[in-house]
Design a protein around this motif. Structure first.
Motif, short mmCIF file in Angstrom:
data_model
loop_
_atom_site.label_atom_id
_atom_site.label_comp_id
_atom_site.label_asym_id
_atom_site.label_seq_id
_atom_site.Cartn_x
_atom_site.Cartn_y
_atom_site.Cartn_z
N GLU A 98 49.02 51.75 47.03
CA GLU A 98 47.66 52.09 47.43
C GLU A 98 46.63 51.29 46.65
O GLU A 98 45.61 50.87 47.20
CB GLU A 98 47.43 53.60 47.21
CG GLU A 98 48.15 54.47 48.23
CD GLU A 98 48.15 55.93 47.87
OE1 GLU A 98 48.66 56.74 48.66
OE2 GLU A 98 47.65 56.29 46.78
N LYS A 99 46.90 51.06 45.37
CA LYS A 99 45.98 50.26 44.56
C LYS A 99 45.91 48.83 45.08
O LYS A 99 44.84 48.23 45.15
CB LYS A 99 46.45 50.28 43.10
CG LYS A 99 46.36 51.65 42.44
CD LYS A 99 46.87 51.62 41.02
CE LYS A 99 46.79 53.01 40.38
NZ LYS A 99 47.32 53.01 38.99
N GLU A 100 47.07 48.31 45.46
CA GLU A 100 47.11 46.95 46.01
C GLU A 100 46.39 46.88 47.35
O GLU A 100 45.62 45.95 47.62
CB GLU A 100 48.56 46.51 46.18
CG GLU A 100 48.72 45.10 46.71
CD GLU A 100 50.18 44.71 46.94
OE1 GLU A 100 50.41 43.62 47.50
OE2 GLU A 100 51.07 45.50 46.55
N ALA A 101 46.63 47.89 48.19
CA ALA A 101 45.98 47.94 49.51
C ALA A 101 44.47 48.04 49.36
O ALA A 101 43.70 47.42 50.12
CB ALA A 101 46.52 49.12 50.31
N PHE A 102 44.02 48.82 48.37
CA PHE A 102 42.58 48.97 48.13
C PHE A 102 41.95 47.62 47.79
O PHE A 102 40.90 47.26 48.33
CB PHE A 102 42.37 49.97 46.98
CG PHE A 102 40.92 50.17 46.61
CD1 PHE A 102 40.17 51.16 47.23
CD2 PHE A 102 40.31 49.38 45.64
CE1 PHE A 102 38.84 51.35 46.90
CE2 PHE A 102 38.98 49.56 45.30
CZ PHE A 102 38.24 50.55 45.93
N ASP A 103 42.59 46.88 46.90
CA ASP A 103 42.04 45.59 46.48
C ASP A 103 41.98 44.60 47.65
O ASP A 103 41.00 43.86 47.80
CB ASP A 103 42.90 45.00 45.36
CG ASP A 103 42.78 45.79 44.06
OD1 ASP A 103 41.77 46.49 43.89
OD2 ASP A 103 43.72 45.72 43.23
N ILE A 104 43.03 44.61 48.47
CA ILE A 104 43.07 43.69 49.62
C ILE A 104 41.96 44.04 50.62
O ILE A 104 41.23 43.17 51.09
CB ILE A 104 44.44 43.74 50.31
CG1 ILE A 104 45.51 43.15 49.38
CG2 ILE A 104 44.42 42.99 51.64
CD1 ILE A 104 46.93 43.28 49.92
N CYS A 105 41.85 45.33 50.92
CA CYS A 105 40.83 45.77 51.89
C CYS A 105 39.43 45.48 51.37
O CYS A 105 38.56 45.01 52.12
CB CYS A 105 40.99 47.26 52.17
SG CYS A 105 39.86 47.89 53.42
N LYS A 106 39.19 45.72 50.10
CA LYS A 106 37.87 45.46 49.51
C LYS A 106 37.51 43.98 49.61
O LYS A 106 36.37 43.63 49.94
CB LYS A 106 37.87 45.92 48.05
CG LYS A 106 36.50 45.84 47.40
CD LYS A 106 36.53 46.43 46.00
CE LYS A 106 35.15 46.39 45.36
NZ LYS A 106 35.17 46.99 43.99
N ALA A 107 38.50 43.13 49.37
CA ALA A 107 38.26 41.69 49.46
C ALA A 107 37.92 41.28 50.88
O ALA A 107 37.04 40.43 51.12
CB ALA A 107 39.49 40.93 48.97
N LYS A 108 38.60 41.86 51.87
CA LYS A 108 38.34 41.53 53.28
C LYS A 108 36.97 42.04 53.73
O LYS A 108 36.30 41.42 54.55
CB LYS A 108 39.44 42.13 54.16
CG LYS A 108 40.82 41.52 53.91
CD LYS A 108 40.81 40.01 54.09
CE LYS A 108 42.16 39.39 53.78
NZ LYS A 108 42.13 37.91 53.86
#
Length: 269
Positions: free
Chosen positions: A80-90
């Motif tokens: 979830e932490k990784e997904a959060f960072d990816i989504c925030k970047a997009k």
């Protein structure tokens, strides 16, 4: 009807499930089906009988969580932490007017939910396409309000303690300016608003007590008779102490302010 209470977040709503033939105890982890998909929750309320008038159909738990299930939950938290960072970047890349709050994987990894706040409607269709191509699972974006954001993120209140909504409140309670007035609080928005910018949830904590005590308290300006038989006018009140300060007429040229409990004074008709 025999049920157990399950919670999926630390301070989330309690959902009821049929324990079936499983021997379930408080703090056990269980796998259940929810409207979001298959989830792993913690038992908050042990098996008990629920009123027969409860109309919602109850789903049965799928199984008690074993060590492998708990390990998967821990792995999901990391993902979830990784997904959060990816989504925030997009979101930054697409220049979307939204603020990402958190990301959640369902237990079976069939869906990733992203919670966000925004001041207006956001066209995030392109974002969903990009995220779906990255994670290869179903993507769901949910817009939440500022109170929900604060509940998810947490923080410290003006009292110096953890926010009520993040520490123990399962549901948001209705609060109003009337509650602040009854508690004789300053109506300065900065003093009666929480971190979320809305009225503080804790206004509700003592609301019923103040409402009860205020009903017994006479208003300022009311004429009363003191224990000594003197007459006076109430100039101030103390709701919690249930006392009043009375401007007593001693003579034509002399007046004094004296304090009495409600039981000591008599209101003049």
């Amino acid at each position: 009807m025999r049920v157990i209470g399950v919670r999926f977040r630390e301070v989330g709503n309690i959902c009821y499930y049929d324990p079936d033939d499983f021997d379930i105890e408080v703090n056990d982890r269980v796998i259940v089906e929810t409207e979001r998909g298959i989830e792993c929750g913690r038992v908050i309320l042990g098996a008990r009988e629920l009123s027969e008038n409860y109309e919602k159909p109850l789903k049965k738990i799928i199984k008690k969580a074993d060590s492998e299930d708990i390990l998967r939950c821990e792995e999901n938290i990391k993902k979830e932490k990784e997904a959060f960072d990816i989504c925030k970047a997009k979101i930054i890349e697409l220049d979307l007017p939204m603020k990402l709050i958190c990301a959640e994987y369902t237990f079976d990894n069939a869906k990733v939910l992203f919670y966000f706040t925004a001041e207006c409607r956001v066209d995030f269709r392109e974002l969903v396409k990009i995220l779906a191509s990255i994670f290869r699972v179903r993507i769901e974006l949910r817009q939440v309000g500022v109170r929900d954001e604060t509940k998810m993120v947490g923080g410290m209140g003006s009292c110096g303690r953890a926010l009520c909504c993040h520490s123990y409140l399962s549901d948001f309670v209705p609060v109003s300016i009337k509650m602040a007035k009854e508690q004789s609080l300053s109506l300065n928005p900065a003093k009666i608003s929480g971190v979320c910018g809305r009225l503080m949830c804790c206004l509700k904590n003592e609301s019923d007590t103040y409402e009860y005590l205020n009903k017994k308290m006479p208003k300022e300006g009311v004429c009363v008779c003191t224990p000594a038989g003197e007459t006076g006018v109430i100039v101030s009140t103390s709701v919690l102490r249930q006392t009043v300060k009375v401007l007593v007429t001693k003579s034509e040229d002399a007046k004094e302010i004296e304090e009495y409990s409600l039981s000591e004074i008599r209101i003049q008709a």
